[in-house]
Design a protein around this motif. Structure first.
Motif, PDB file in Angstrom:
ATOM      1  N   ASP A  28       0.834  -1.203   0.000  1.00 35.54           N
ATOM      2  CA  ASP A  28       0.000   0.000   0.000  1.00 35.54           C
ATOM      3  C   ASP A  28       0.865   1.248   0.000  1.00 35.54           C
ATOM      4  OD1 ASP A  28      -2.386  -1.378  -0.052  1.00 35.54           O
ATOM      5  OD2 ASP A  28      -2.821  -1.113   2.081  1.00 35.54           O
ATOM      6  N   LEU A  29       1.899   1.258   0.853  1.00 37.23           N
ATOM      7  CA  LEU A  29       2.814   2.399   0.903  1.00 37.23           C
ATOM      8  C   LEU A  29       3.484   2.604  -0.445  1.00 37.23           C
ATOM      9  CD1 LEU A  29       4.520   4.578   2.288  1.00 37.23           C
ATOM     10  CD2 LEU A  29       6.005   2.752   3.160  1.00 37.23           C
ATOM     11  N   GLN A  30       3.979   1.524  -1.055  1.00 38.00           N
ATOM     12  CA  GLN A  30       4.653   1.661  -2.337  1.00 38.00           C
ATOM     13  C   GLN A  30       3.692   2.105  -3.426  1.00 38.00           C
ATOM     14  OE1 GLN A  30       8.222   1.156  -2.892  1.00 38.00           O
ATOM     15  NE2 GLN A  30       7.523   2.394  -4.604  1.00 38.00           N
ATOM     16  N   SER A  31       2.459   1.640  -3.388  1.00 36.89           N
ATOM     17  CA  SER A  31       1.472   2.061  -4.388  1.00 36.89           C
ATOM     18  C   SER A  31       1.230   3.565  -4.328  1.00 36.89           C
ATOM     19  CB  SER A  31       0.152   1.319  -4.190  1.00 36.89           C
ATOM     20  OG  SER A  31       0.303  -0.062  -4.459  1.00 36.89           O
ATOM     21  N   VAL A  32       1.096   4.106  -3.108  1.00 32.68           N
ATOM     22  CA  VAL A  32       0.928   5.548  -2.951  1.00 32.68           C
ATOM     23  C   VAL A  32       2.127   6.284  -3.534  1.00 32.68           C
ATOM     24  CG1 VAL A  32       0.868   7.415  -1.249  1.00 32.68           C
ATOM     25  CG2 VAL A  32      -0.607   5.420  -0.949  1.00 32.68           C
ATOM     26  N   LEU A  33       3.332   5.802  -3.228  1.00 28.54           N
ATOM     27  CA  LEU A  33       4.542   6.449  -3.721  1.00 28.54           C
ATOM     28  C   LEU A  33       4.640   6.371  -5.241  1.00 28.54           C
ATOM     29  CD1 LEU A  33       7.082   5.232  -1.017  1.00 28.54           C
ATOM     30  CD2 LEU A  33       6.201   7.554  -1.294  1.00 28.54           C
ATOM     31  N   CYS A  34       4.333   5.217  -5.814  1.00 31.76           N
ATOM     32  CA  CYS A  34       4.394   5.073  -7.271  1.00 31.76           C
ATOM     33  C   CYS A  34       3.456   6.065  -7.958  1.00 31.76           C
ATOM     34  CB  CYS A  34       4.028   3.649  -7.681  1.00 31.76           C
ATOM     35  SG  CYS A  34       5.256   2.393  -7.252  1.00 31.76           S
ATOM     36  N   GLU A  35       2.228   6.146  -7.480  1.00 25.21           N
ATOM     37  CA  GLU A  35       1.257   7.065  -8.072  1.00 25.21           C
ATOM     38  C   GLU A  35       1.755   8.503  -7.998  1.00 25.21           C
ATOM     39  OE1 GLU A  35      -2.311   6.342  -5.901  1.00 25.21           O
ATOM     40  OE2 GLU A  35      -2.524   4.279  -6.653  1.00 25.21           O
ATOM     41  N   ALA A  36       2.329   8.879  -6.855  1.00 23.84           N
ATOM     42  CA  ALA A  36       2.812  10.240  -6.682  1.00 23.84           C
ATOM     43  C   ALA A  36       4.025  10.525  -7.567  1.00 23.84           C
ATOM     44  CB  ALA A  36       3.161  10.480  -5.217  1.00 23.84           C
ATOM     45  N   VAL A  37       4.904   9.545  -7.720  1.00 22.66           N
ATOM     46  CA  VAL A  37       6.088   9.730  -8.569  1.00 22.66           C
ATOM     47  C   VAL A  37       5.672  10.000 -10.014  1.00 22.66           C
ATOM     48  CG1 VAL A  37       8.060   8.504  -9.580  1.00 22.66           C
ATOM     49  CG2 VAL A  37       7.704   8.465  -7.108  1.00 22.66           C
ATOM     50  N   TYR A  38       4.760   9.214 -10.536  1.00 19.84           N
ATOM     51  CA  TYR A  38       4.278   9.469 -11.896  1.00 19.84           C
ATOM     52  C   TYR A  38       3.620  10.837 -12.002  1.00 19.84           C
ATOM     53  CZ  TYR A  38       5.100   4.685 -13.622  1.00 19.84           C
ATOM     54  OH  TYR A  38       5.677   3.504 -14.035  1.00 19.84           O
ATOM     55  N   ALA A  39       2.805  11.178 -11.004  1.00 14.91           N
ATOM     56  CA  ALA A  39       2.098  12.457 -11.032  1.00 14.91           C
ATOM     57  C   ALA A  39       3.059  13.644 -10.973  1.00 14.91           C
ATOM     58  CB  ALA A  39       1.097  12.532  -9.877  1.00 14.91           C
ATOM     59  N   ALA A  40       4.230  13.442 -10.352  1.00 19.32           N
ATOM     60  CA  ALA A  40       5.217  14.515 -10.223  1.00 19.32           C
ATOM     61  C   ALA A  40       6.019  14.736 -11.496  1.00 19.32           C
ATOM     62  CB  ALA A  40       6.166  14.216  -9.076  1.00 19.32           C
TER      63      ALA A  40
END
Length: 374
Positions: free
Chosen positions: A107-119
């Protein structure tokens, strides 16, 4: 600004948080992840307050807490489940944040992945760095797929057995601590409201943390067993056999696991580069530079702190060498303390009759030390 274009090698927690921290400061970031599918492993993680602070600094705290279980206490129990002590957990990220949160690592990594792409970070999956050619003003990178690119800085966040660390000639290798860990995700009993640790049983210790409304992360610390067991497919029957003798909620969780439960087994290793983490314009951070036994639950926090501190230092004025020296001066004393105290705890787990052994005291002292800003 000391750099304008950075390559991060390794897309785990350290690399993801670092990519966000740098992108938020206007740095163009590429992130190379060797796996063709970007995801986190499925077992649980304990995220201390200073890690939550780092997640807030990169803009993902609310998303993480929405999937996590915050708590402010740890209980110590005997092997039969009877209570030894309740220990309030210091708020290492500040009083306005939970002391601790339990979460599913994926779950933590999923949040980070989504944010990295969005950035706007450019994510390169299925490849890593193969060769690094340094010049005074840049690094030319040859990737494992044969492609090339030029960067101002390359950061290896590629874990305990870092290839980047090897490429720049830092001759430090992880060493087994002398204990191993079984990890599993199970059903959360309704009464489980914080992390709990069980002492005095046939193994070093067991414990668990709530990670969602209906799930918990349970673990067993044991001696080093056959290396062939290492990986995400250890037999559930072996976990139950090695964990026999522990009762309370831990025994209930293990007894209720389904036959297809995923049991991860690892030898615990430690490493510390006790000196500069960079060679020219290439550096390592996170577990590639320092990794400790998970006995204070500060591994992820130390990695996330690396990420935000590096972004702070290299976003300032002045030459890159000076920024990297400042980074090391801020990080080394902190990670050295955590590693030293974690190793002391490991020694006490292995030899519980050590005179003066007091795990509760050293855990509290370490977390209190970490309440000072990174």
């Amino acid at each position: 600004m000391a750099v304008s274009r950075v390559l991060i090698v390794g897309g785990g927690i350290t690399g993801s948080v670092m990519a966000l921290a740098l992108a938020r400061r206007g740095v163009a970031v590429d992130l190379a992840e060797i796996s063709p599918v970007w995801f986190g492993v499925g077992h649980g993680i304990t995220v201390q307050g200073n890690a939550l602070k780092a997640l807030r600094q990169v803009g993902v705290l609310d998303q993480v807490l929405a999937r996590a279980v915050p708590f402010d206490m740890m209980r110590l129990r005997n092997a039969d489940g009877s209570l030894i002590a309740e220990l309030p957990t210091p708020h290492t990220g500040g009083e306005d944040l939970p002391a601790t949160a339990g979460a599913l690592r994926s779950d933590l990594q999923s949040v980070l992945c989504e944010a990295v792409y969005a950035a706007g970070v450019q994510v390169k999956l299925g490849l890593s760095a193969h060769r690094l050619d340094q010049s005074p003003g840049h690094v030319d990178v040859v990737f494992t797929d044969g492609s090339t690119a030029r960067y101002d800085l390359v950061v290896g966040t590629d874990g305990l057995h870092s290839r980047v660390r090897e490429l720049i000639g830092i001759d430090v290798t992880p060493e087994p601590v002398g204990m191993s860990i079984f990890r599993v995700v199970g059903k959360r009993p309704p009464e489980m409201d914080c992390a709990e640790v069980y002492y005095g049983g046939p193994r070093y210790k067991t414990g668990y943390s709530p990670i969602s409304a209906d799930q918990c992360y349970a673990y067993l610390l044991d001696e080093n067993l056959d290396r062939a067991l290492i990986g995400p497919n250890a037999p559930l029957s072996l976990l139950r056999e090695r964990g026999a003798g522990y009762g309370g909620a831990w025994g209930e969780v293990i007894a209720s696991l389904p036959a297809d439960a995923v049991v991860d087994y690892r030898w615990i290793e430690a490493v510390l580069i006790d000196g500069p983490w960079h060679r020219g314009r290439v550096m390592v951070a996170g577990d590639a530079a320092h990794a400790c036994p998970p006995l204070i639950a500060q591994g992820a926090a130390m990695c996330m702190e690396d990420a935000v501190v590096l972004a702070e230092e290299i976003a300032g004025d002045g030459p890159l060498d000076a920024a990297l020296d400042r980074f090391a001066a801020r990080r080394l004393p902190r990670v050295r303390t955590v590693l030293r105290n974690s190793m002391t705890l490991a020694e006490w787990e292995i030899r519980p009759d050590t005179p003066g052994a007091d795990p509760g005291r050293i855990m509290t002292e370490t977390l209190t030390f970490l309440t000072d800003a990174a």
